[in-house]
Design an enzyme around this catalytic site. Structure first.
Site, PDB file in Angstrom:
ATOM      1  CD  GLN A 164      -2.448   1.830   0.477  1.00 33.08           C
ATOM      2  OE1 GLN A 164      -3.168   1.090  -0.182  1.00 33.08           O
ATOM      3  NE2 GLN A 164      -2.371   3.134   0.239  1.00 33.08           N
ATOM      4  N   GLY A 297     -10.806   1.109   2.486  1.00 32.91           N
ATOM      5  CA  GLY A 297     -11.931   0.586   1.740  1.00 32.91           C
ATOM      6  C   GLY A 297     -11.415   0.066   0.418  1.00 32.91           C
ATOM      7  CG  MET A 299      -4.455   2.006  -3.035  1.00 31.85           C
ATOM      8  SD  MET A 299      -4.582   3.756  -2.530  1.00 31.85           S
ATOM      9  CE  MET A 299      -3.672   4.548  -3.879  1.00 31.85           C
ATOM     10  CD  GLU A 300      -6.657   5.984  -5.411  1.00 33.73           C
ATOM     11  OE1 GLU A 300      -7.168   5.306  -4.495  1.00 33.73           O
ATOM     12  OE2 GLU A 300      -6.169   7.108  -5.226  1.00 33.73           O
ATOM     13  CG  ASN A 301      -2.974   0.125  -6.066  1.00 33.71           C
ATOM     14  OD1 ASN A 301      -2.342   1.147  -5.812  1.00 33.71           O
ATOM     15  ND2 ASN A 301      -3.315  -0.756  -5.132  1.00 33.71           N
ATOM     16  CG  HIS A 324     -14.133   6.567  -4.073  1.00 30.74           C
ATOM     17  ND1 HIS A 324     -14.449   7.854  -3.699  1.00 30.74           N
ATOM     18  CD2 HIS A 324     -12.804   6.431  -3.852  1.00 30.74           C
ATOM     19  CE1 HIS A 324     -13.364   8.466  -3.261  1.00 30.74           C
ATOM     20  NE2 HIS A 324     -12.345   7.620  -3.334  1.00 30.74           N
ATOM     21  CD  GLU A 325     -11.123   3.039  -4.195  1.00 31.51           C
ATOM     22  OE1 GLU A 325     -10.126   3.624  -4.659  1.00 31.51           O
ATOM     23  OE2 GLU A 325     -11.594   3.305  -3.075  1.00 31.51           O
ATOM     24  CG  HIS A 328      -9.322   7.477  -7.200  1.00 31.98           C
ATOM     25  ND1 HIS A 328      -8.917   8.777  -6.978  1.00 31.98           N
ATOM     26  CD2 HIS A 328      -9.775   7.013  -6.013  1.00 31.98           C
ATOM     27  CE1 HIS A 328      -9.118   9.063  -5.684  1.00 31.98           C
ATOM     28  NE2 HIS A 328      -9.649   8.023  -5.088  1.00 31.98           N
ATOM     29  CD  GLU A 347      -9.150  10.203  -2.420  1.00 28.54           C
ATOM     30  OE1 GLU A 347     -10.313   9.874  -2.743  1.00 28.54           O
ATOM     31  OE2 GLU A 347      -8.166   9.462  -2.575  1.00 28.54           O
ATOM     32  CG  ASP A 402      -1.055   8.607   6.255  1.00 27.05           C
ATOM     33  OD1 ASP A 402      -1.017   8.815   5.024  1.00 27.05           O
ATOM     34  OD2 ASP A 402      -0.738   7.537   6.776  1.00 27.05           O
ATOM     35  CE1 TYR A 410     -11.415   9.599   0.057  1.00 27.43           C
ATOM     36  CE2 TYR A 410     -10.227  10.908   1.675  1.00 27.43           C
ATOM     37  CZ  TYR A 410     -10.304   9.801   0.851  1.00 27.43           C
ATOM     38  OH  TYR A 410      -9.269   8.914   0.818  1.00 27.43           O
ATOM     39  CE  LYS A 585     -16.969   4.092   5.972  1.00 22.45           C
ATOM     40  NZ  LYS A 585     -17.677   3.879   4.717  1.00 22.45           N
TER      41      LYS A 585
END
Ligand SMILES: [Zn+2]
Length: 632
Positions: A164, A297, A299-301, A324-325, A328, A347, A402, A410, A585
């Site tokens: 990550q 939730g 990660m938009e890799n 959402h992802e 991105h 975001e 972070d 967001y 979350k």
């Protein structure tokens, strides 16, 4: 509209078309006039104006016993004519040697270590040549790399590992210039123990793998330049199921069917997104469903979203996370925040865009509910944030990025874009956004450049329009500006009526809840006041099976209600939920709620002792200070 103003609009439109902005480049060898000047990134040691990484080629072996990745990273550089060294970001890497591609050793130094920035790796460059090879191994504690034992997986037989990178953790598993403004292509050869499978945020060149001396080798290639935080790897006992022509899911064998069922609408979501903002430019869109300790939730890799299994509700009710992802793929992966201070550009755009995809696929009423929940999350989180951290553009100098990953980026970001949409009209705003993605594709973006673009291409000197938007109040001011577009959800108004009926004595079985979606349940639980009796809570639980629900969002909301009322019948489920998954979350607010009470702190520490070994470092790092945890 009078003819004169119509003409004025036409002239403006034509001028806009006739003078496209020159596309700036990040290539340091390009003439200065064509170069995109990147703002200083306080979270990277790199000096890209001198020498800049343009490609990373990894050759790595995964050693599960030692919890290490080891091998080489071959970096291709753009060098300014007078550059004699390159500065890379590293953190907790053991650098064994640095050479030219033909093996000639190069001199290097590692600077002093900062707790979250890590150490600069400065390499003296050879006279000529644009490639260097770094031989290295990662630390078992590398913050980006989570090594899971078999019992931390769903299958329970094989180990698992995933990375990550966001925000500044990629430097803990490869030496590179780890700044979101420094885009890089990449390729990789990854050798894993047989029978495990490696997947990456890249095109998979060898889906079956190739036999190697010490396992199976998988090869990958990402030809689009991406920010380094999007380079991602996962290795485990993985199966694949196709969902649509360009979509599919990867997951552990015991999860893959459920995942394919849950994510059946992915192809329709891509179609909806393309209809709004132009072509999907990444080829495939697959989702990897990770073991339960994944801290986020999703990660938009690129090409391969990493997702929490907590979205698998069995009824496709939590798929807005995938919207959402997927979003991105435009905002974030295509046009990227230049620094983490500009994080809202990733975001806020994505959260707005997510809502538009959900509206296109599931209807306006559904989207208004989501928007209403988002506004409420924002209000709740904003109450705890210092004013300076309520600005969209953040000052993160000397801080962990972070710290900036709050609801401001967001939900306030999305509210800003929604306000522009309402002020300018949807059609005009959609055209503006589509043009924005086309013009700035594969480029970093700063807040300031976005505001200039907004003025030049949408507001265009219209003072009344500008007054309805007030860009500076959003970006450089606290709170939600007065001009914020209101959110009205009729579905939620009906839910509130049912909550009132319950409080007035109607039995839960008699409430009109049959057609409720997840969001209506969340709203119902949210609007119930404090001070419910144990009998009322018993009645709700008996009627709706809240403690037993398999829907992670509804369970989370119910558990917060349970803690607020010290409703002990739900506490075994609370403990189980906190131990079996590690999504921040959910985990962080529940521990915060417990820690705020006089009776809950000891319980929280007891549960945490059991749960913490299964958490990712990111989740544990967030909860530790809440409970004053120091390894005890
Ligand atoms: Zn996001």
């Amino acid at each position: 509209m009078p003819v004169r103003s119509l003409l004025a609009v036409l002239v403006l439109t034509l001028t806009g078309c006739a003078q496209p902005q020159p596309v700036a480049t990040t290539d340091v060898t390009a003439p200065a006039s064509e170069r995109l000047v990147l703002p200083e990134d306080v979270h990277s040691y790199a000096r890209p104006a001198e020498a800049r990484v343009t490609d990373v080629a990894l050759d790595l072996t995964a050693d599960f016993a030692a919890k290490q990745l080891h091998g080489t990273a071959t970096l291709t550089l753009d060098r300014a004519p007078d550059a004699d060294e390159v500065v890379l970001d590293t953190r907790d890497l053991a650098i064994e040697q640095v050479t030219t591609p033909d093996g000639t050793p190069l001199t290097f130094t590692l600077g002093a270590a900062d707790p979250f920035l890590g150490q600069p790796l400065t390499v003296t460059l050879p006279e000529t040549g644009d490639r260097i090879v770094v031989h290295y191994r990662t630390s078992p504690e590398a913050a980006a790399v989570q090594w899971l034992s078999p019992d931390q997986t769903t299958g329970g037989t094989h180990p698992f590992v995933f990375t990550q990178g966001q925000a500044i953790l990629t430097r803990t598993w490869m030496p590179t210039q780890d700044s979101p403004g420094i885009r890089q292509t990449y390729s990789a050869e990854v050798t894993v123990p047989t029978p495990l499978t490696a997947v990456m945020s890249a095109e998979m060149l060898t889906p079956e793998g190739e036999p190697a001396e010490d396992g199976t080798t998988y090869r990958f290639r990402m030809d689009e330049a991406i920010p380094p935080y999007l380079i991602a790897l996962a290795i485990g006992d993985l199966d694949f199921r196709e969902v649509g022509p360009r979509t599919g899911v990867w997951a552990e064998p015991s999860v893959v069917e459920a995942a394919a069922y849950e994510l059946a609408d992915m192809e329709a979501m891509i179609d909806a997104a393309e209809g709004l903002y132009g072509p999907y430019r990444w080829g495939r869109y697959d989702v990897l469903v990770l073991p339960p300790s994944f801290p986020f939730g999703g990660m938009e890799n690129p090409r391969l979203t990493f997702a929490t299994p907590t979205i698998l509700a069995g009824d496709r009710s939590l798929v807005s996370l995938i919207a959402h992802e997927l979003a991105h793929s435009w905002s974030g992966n295509l046009v990227t925040n230049a620094t983490w201070a500009d994080f809202w550009l990733n975001e806020g755009f994505t959260s707005y865009f997510e809502n538009r995809i959900m509206e296109a696929v599931y209807g306006a009423e559904y989207a208004r509910m989501l928007e209403s929940l988002s506004r409420r999350d924002l209000a709740a989180e904003m109450a705890d944030l210092p004013e300076a951290d309520q600005h969209l553009f953040l000052d993160l100098d000397g801080r962990d990025p972070d710290d900036g990953m709050t609801a401001i980026a967001y939900d306030k970001g999305a509210a800003f874009l929604r306000t522009i949409e309402v002020a300018a009209g949807r059609e005009r705003f959609d055209a503006f956004l589509r043009d924005y993605f086309d013009r700035h594709a594969f480029q970093p973006m700063t807040t300031e450049r976005f505001l200039d673009h907004l003025d030049a291409e949408l507001i265009r000197g219209d003072a009344a329009l500008r007054a309805r938007i007030q860009p500076e109040a959003w970006v450089y001011g606290p709170g939600l500006p007065d001009v914020a577009a209101p959110v009205v959800s009729e579905a939620f108004a009906r839910v509130e009526a049912q909550a009132e009926a319950f409080l007035a004595g109607t039995a839960p079985e008699s409430l009109e809840t049959d057609a409720w979606t997840t969001h209506e349940w969340l709203h119902f639980l949210e609007v119930l006041p404090d001070g419910l009796s144990a009998e009322q809570l018993d009645a709700l639980d008996a009627a709706f099976g809240l403690t037993e629900t398999g829907n992670s969002e509804v369970l989370f909301a119910w558990l917060r209600t349970a803690i607020a009322h010290r409703y002990e019948p739900a506490f075994p489920a609370l403990r189980d939920f906190l131990v079996r998954q590690g999504r921040r979350k959910f985990v962080l607010p529940l521990f915060q709620d417990l820690a705020r009470t006089d009776w809950g702190r000891a319980l929280a520490r007891e549960i945490y002792r059991e749960a913490r070994p299964g958490y990712h470092a990111i989740t544990a790092g967030s909860v530790d200070p809440v409970l004053g945890w120091e390894g005890g």
